[in-house]
Scaffold this motif. Structure first.
Motif, mmCIF file in Angstrom:
data_model
loop_
_atom_site.group_PDB
_atom_site.id
_atom_site.type_symbol
_atom_site.label_atom_id
_atom_site.label_comp_id
_atom_site.label_asym_id
_atom_site.label_seq_id
_atom_site.Cartn_x
_atom_site.Cartn_y
_atom_site.Cartn_z
ATOM 1 N N GLY A 49 0.801 -1.228 0.000
ATOM 2 C CA GLY A 49 0.000 0.000 0.000
ATOM 3 C C GLY A 49 0.829 1.272 0.000
ATOM 4 N N ALA A 50 2.107 1.162 0.318
ATOM 5 C CA ALA A 50 2.981 2.345 0.317
ATOM 6 C C ALA A 50 3.105 2.895 -1.099
ATOM 7 N N THR A 51 3.142 4.212 -1.211
ATOM 8 C CA THR A 51 3.351 4.882 -2.492
ATOM 9 C C THR A 51 4.823 5.227 -2.614
ATOM 10 N N LEU A 52 5.440 4.792 -3.711
ATOM 11 C CA LEU A 52 6.870 5.017 -3.941
ATOM 12 C C LEU A 52 7.082 6.048 -5.034
ATOM 13 N N THR A 56 13.703 7.779 -4.755
ATOM 14 C CA THR A 56 13.704 8.009 -3.313
ATOM 15 C C THR A 56 14.080 6.712 -2.599
ATOM 16 N N ARG A 57 14.383 6.820 -1.339
ATOM 17 C CA ARG A 57 14.767 5.651 -0.542
ATOM 18 C C ARG A 57 13.538 4.775 -0.285
ATOM 19 N N MET A 58 13.692 3.451 -0.479
ATOM 20 C CA MET A 58 12.565 2.545 -0.239
ATOM 21 C C MET A 58 12.850 1.525 0.859
ATOM 22 N N GLY A 59 14.043 1.523 1.395
ATOM 23 C CA GLY A 59 14.388 0.560 2.431
ATOM 24 C C GLY A 59 15.887 0.445 2.559
ATOM 25 N N GLU A 60 16.311 -0.651 3.197
ATOM 26 C CA GLU A 60 17.751 -0.863 3.322
ATOM 27 C C GLU A 60 18.065 -2.343 3.283
ATOM 28 N N ASP A 69 21.323 1.784 1.492
ATOM 29 C CA ASP A 69 19.955 2.165 1.158
ATOM 30 C C ASP A 69 19.543 1.479 -0.136
ATOM 31 N N LEU A 70 18.252 1.199 -0.233
ATOM 32 C CA LEU A 70 17.633 0.727 -1.467
ATOM 33 C C LEU A 70 16.839 1.890 -2.037
ATOM 34 N N PHE A 71 16.903 2.069 -3.353
ATOM 35 C CA PHE A 71 16.228 3.190 -3.993
ATOM 36 C C PHE A 71 15.157 2.704 -4.953
ATOM 37 N N VAL A 72 14.120 3.524 -5.119
ATOM 38 C CA VAL A 72 12.979 3.203 -5.964
ATOM 39 C C VAL A 72 13.353 3.446 -7.432
ATOM 40 N N PRO A 73 13.308 2.398 -8.266
ATOM 41 C CA PRO A 73 13.624 2.594 -9.684
ATOM 42 C C PRO A 73 12.457 3.138 -10.504
#
Length: 128
Positions: A49-52, A56-60, A69-73
């Motif tokens: 349900g999260a909007t990416l 931006t950072r989406m997790g780690e 960090d993990l980033f939103v492609p």
């Protein structure tokens, strides 16, 4: 021979995207990323349900060497987080482009995929 499948698209931050037949996208980290990280021991991902928003950072992702960090492609809504990879982070090392996937996303702008790197472009980027 490339470790990065040609049917995927890639980011310079070492995430990959696979567009599925139903128009959703699956996201994970590349073979190169998991190889550089070493043994992955912990992963934090956004909730369903999260909007990416793209870039931006989406997790780690945490390995025995570091935390990254993990980033939103691509932008969109999270429709599934891979619980198997959360429970067993080593799946990222074992099969980064398969069982080690992280998220499935309903894309808000499918044209963003076309702006990602092809497998060949990604291979060239990590070789330099």
């Amino acid at each position: 021979m490339s470790e990065h499948p040609s049917e995927l698209r890639y980011t310079t931050e070492h995430e990959w995207v696979r567009v599925e037949d139903d128009g959703t996208a699956t996201i994970g980290v590349t073979f190169f990323a998991q190889d550089q990280l070493g043994d992955v021991v912990y992963i934090v991902l956004p909730s369903v349900g999260a909007t990416l928003q793209k870039d931006t950072r989406m997790g780690e992702i945490e390995s025995v060497k570091s935390v990254s960090d993990l980033f939103v492609p691509i932008s969109g809504e999270v429709i599934e987080a891979n619980q198997e990879v959360i429970d067993h982070p080593e799946r990222v090392n074992e099969d980064p482009h398969g069982a080690g996937w992280m998220l499935r996303v309903r894309m808000s702008d499918p044209s963003e995929v076309e702006r990602l790197l092809t497998g060949e472009q990604y291979d060239q980027a990590v070789a330099s």
